[in-house]
Motif scaffolding. Structure first.
Motif, mmCIF file in Angstrom:
data_model
loop_
_atom_site.group_PDB
_atom_site.id
_atom_site.type_symbol
_atom_site.label_atom_id
_atom_site.label_comp_id
_atom_site.label_asym_id
_atom_site.label_seq_id
_atom_site.Cartn_x
_atom_site.Cartn_y
_atom_site.Cartn_z
ATOM 1 N N THR A 168 44.526 43.956 43.603
ATOM 2 C CA THR A 168 44.056 44.273 42.348
ATOM 3 C C THR A 168 45.237 44.800 41.361
ATOM 4 O OG1 THR A 168 41.876 45.038 43.287
ATOM 5 C CG2 THR A 168 42.383 45.812 40.994
ATOM 6 N N GLU A 169 45.329 44.103 40.336
ATOM 7 C CA GLU A 169 46.303 44.604 39.214
ATOM 8 C C GLU A 169 46.077 45.804 38.809
ATOM 9 O OE1 GLU A 169 48.392 42.681 35.275
ATOM 10 O OE2 GLU A 169 46.469 41.649 36.035
ATOM 11 N N VAL A 170 47.143 46.286 38.499
ATOM 12 C CA VAL A 170 47.147 47.982 38.073
ATOM 13 C C VAL A 170 47.740 47.706 36.720
ATOM 14 C CG1 VAL A 170 47.863 50.178 38.231
ATOM 15 C CG2 VAL A 170 47.253 48.987 40.277
ATOM 16 N N ILE A 171 47.285 48.271 35.707
ATOM 17 C CA ILE A 171 47.679 48.138 34.384
ATOM 18 C C ILE A 171 47.709 49.624 33.672
ATOM 19 C CG2 ILE A 171 47.570 47.155 31.966
ATOM 20 C CD1 ILE A 171 46.211 44.743 33.241
ATOM 21 N N TYR A 172 48.806 49.869 33.043
ATOM 22 C CA TYR A 172 49.065 51.097 32.426
ATOM 23 C C TYR A 172 49.019 51.022 31.024
ATOM 24 C CZ TYR A 172 50.528 52.931 37.008
ATOM 25 O OH TYR A 172 50.760 53.225 38.320
ATOM 26 N N VAL A 173 48.602 52.139 30.186
ATOM 27 C CA VAL A 173 48.576 52.068 28.861
ATOM 28 C C VAL A 173 49.100 53.535 28.360
ATOM 29 C CG1 VAL A 173 47.350 51.883 26.513
ATOM 30 C CG2 VAL A 173 46.697 50.687 28.605
ATOM 31 N N ARG A 174 49.876 53.507 27.554
ATOM 32 C CA ARG A 174 50.507 54.868 26.996
ATOM 33 C C ARG A 174 50.303 55.048 25.664
ATOM 34 N NH1 ARG A 174 56.708 53.768 29.072
ATOM 35 N NH2 ARG A 174 56.314 52.199 27.763
ATOM 36 N N HIS A 175 49.991 56.209 25.112
ATOM 37 C CA HIS A 175 49.698 56.515 23.724
ATOM 38 C C HIS A 175 51.108 57.254 23.026
ATOM 39 C CE1 HIS A 175 47.017 57.313 20.492
ATOM 40 N NE2 HIS A 175 47.959 58.431 20.321
ATOM 41 N N GLU A 194 43.807 40.585 24.473
ATOM 42 C CA GLU A 194 44.371 39.232 24.624
ATOM 43 C C GLU A 194 44.709 38.990 26.059
ATOM 44 O OE1 GLU A 194 44.226 41.172 20.639
ATOM 45 O OE2 GLU A 194 45.479 41.574 22.350
ATOM 46 N N TYR A 195 45.574 39.710 26.511
ATOM 47 C CA TYR A 195 46.028 39.763 28.169
ATOM 48 C C TYR A 195 44.801 39.503 28.804
ATOM 49 C CZ TYR A 195 48.134 40.662 32.556
ATOM 50 O OH TYR A 195 48.709 40.372 33.967
ATOM 51 N N LEU A 196 43.983 40.318 28.787
ATOM 52 C CA LEU A 196 42.871 40.240 29.871
ATOM 53 C C LEU A 196 41.961 39.093 29.477
ATOM 54 C CD1 LEU A 196 41.621 44.105 29.763
ATOM 55 C CD2 LEU A 196 42.971 42.839 31.426
ATOM 56 N N ARG A 197 41.667 38.684 28.400
ATOM 57 C CA ARG A 197 41.042 37.627 28.281
ATOM 58 C C ARG A 197 41.677 36.462 28.501
ATOM 59 N NH1 ARG A 197 38.652 38.886 21.948
ATOM 60 N NH2 ARG A 197 36.955 39.914 22.649
ATOM 61 N N GLU A 198 43.067 36.330 28.430
ATOM 62 C CA GLU A 198 43.911 35.220 28.839
ATOM 63 C C GLU A 198 43.625 34.969 30.480
ATOM 64 O OE1 GLU A 198 48.352 34.326 29.348
ATOM 65 O OE2 GLU A 198 47.966 34.808 27.259
ATOM 66 N N LYS A 199 43.733 36.130 31.188
ATOM 67 C CA LYS A 199 43.383 36.273 32.480
ATOM 68 C C LYS A 199 42.085 36.091 33.008
ATOM 69 C CE LYS A 199 46.137 38.085 35.088
ATOM 70 N NZ LYS A 199 47.056 38.310 36.212
ATOM 71 N N GLY A 237 32.555 42.895 25.970
ATOM 72 C CA GLY A 237 31.863 42.241 27.265
ATOM 73 C C GLY A 237 32.474 42.278 28.578
ATOM 74 N N PHE A 238 33.123 43.762 28.852
ATOM 75 C CA PHE A 238 33.764 43.690 29.992
ATOM 76 C C PHE A 238 32.703 44.460 30.772
ATOM 77 C CE2 PHE A 238 37.599 43.426 27.463
ATOM 78 C CZ PHE A 238 38.301 42.150 28.304
ATOM 79 N N SER A 239 32.411 44.354 32.106
ATOM 80 C CA SER A 239 31.723 45.301 32.821
ATOM 81 C C SER A 239 32.701 46.484 33.296
ATOM 82 C CB SER A 239 31.545 44.728 34.293
ATOM 83 O OG SER A 239 30.798 45.392 35.182
ATOM 84 N N ILE A 240 32.434 47.670 32.861
ATOM 85 C CA ILE A 240 33.191 48.751 32.866
ATOM 86 C C ILE A 240 32.874 49.568 33.939
ATOM 87 C CG2 ILE A 240 34.010 50.879 31.876
ATOM 88 C CD1 ILE A 240 34.920 48.379 30.423
#
Length: 182
Positions: free
Chosen positions: A39-46, A91-96, A123-126
């Motif tokens: 499963t892809e792990v994606i990080y976001v920083r503030h 955009e990245y998640l939609r592309e994938k 529209g994502f299932s969270i």
């Protein structure tokens, strides 16, 4: 599904967080399990911007050593509470063609809340694994009260599926499918 790990930055990963040890353990296990399962792990920083402590170039901006990304894992940067606004993540998640997003990180009442609600609206299932988000006390509620309010009342059944980490990582496929309505 992807695992989205939000704002687990050195400056704010402190013992002041509600149930810090459990949070740290839970998120660590989720990251390991995601990697093991592919499963892809994606990080976001503030980034609070120039002149602030939580900004690019400062030590506190970097991701907490206990959750350090692997070289192949994506890291997005945001300047507002929602990870989906102007970070490139949406955009990245939609592309994938990602449909499910499991969310972990900081702070329950700020960036996690905004990301859960915005992800739902896009529209994502969270999925919000239990004990995979936390926050600090504020003048109105303790960190515990805030955690319980959002995880048990605001998100569950409205914006997200708040399920156990075991269900999230698929240790019990029957429960996971049931919790996700499949």
């Amino acid at each position: 599904m992807i695992l989205l790990v939000i704002d687990v930055q050195k400056l704010i990963m402190t013992d002041d967080l509600y149930d810090f040890a459990r949070f740290e353990n839970t998120v660590g296990k989720l990251i390991c399990a995601a990697r093991e399962s592919g499963t892809e792990v994606i990080y976001v920083r503030h980034d609070d911007g120039e002149g602030e402590e939580l900004t690019k170039g400062k030590a506190g901006f970097e991701i907490y050593d206990g959750f350090k990304p692997q070289p192949s894992e994506k890291i997005f940067t945001k300047t507002v509470n929602s990870c989906f606004k102007e970070s490139g993540l949406l955009e990245y998640l939609r592309e994938k063609q990602v449909k499910e997003v499991a969310i972990a990180g900081l702070m329950t009442d700020y960036c996690i809340d905004a990301t859960v609600k915005c992800g739902f609206e896009h529209g994502f299932s969270i999925i919000v694994p239990k004990h995979a988000n936390t926050t600090t006390d504020n003048e109105y509620m303790t960190g515990k009260q805030t955690y319980e309010y959002y995880n048990g009342f605001i998100w569950q059944g409205r914006y997200a599926h708040c399920i156990s980490p075991e269900e999230t990582i698929g240790e019990d496929e029957t429960l996971k499918k049931s919790a996700l309505g499949n």
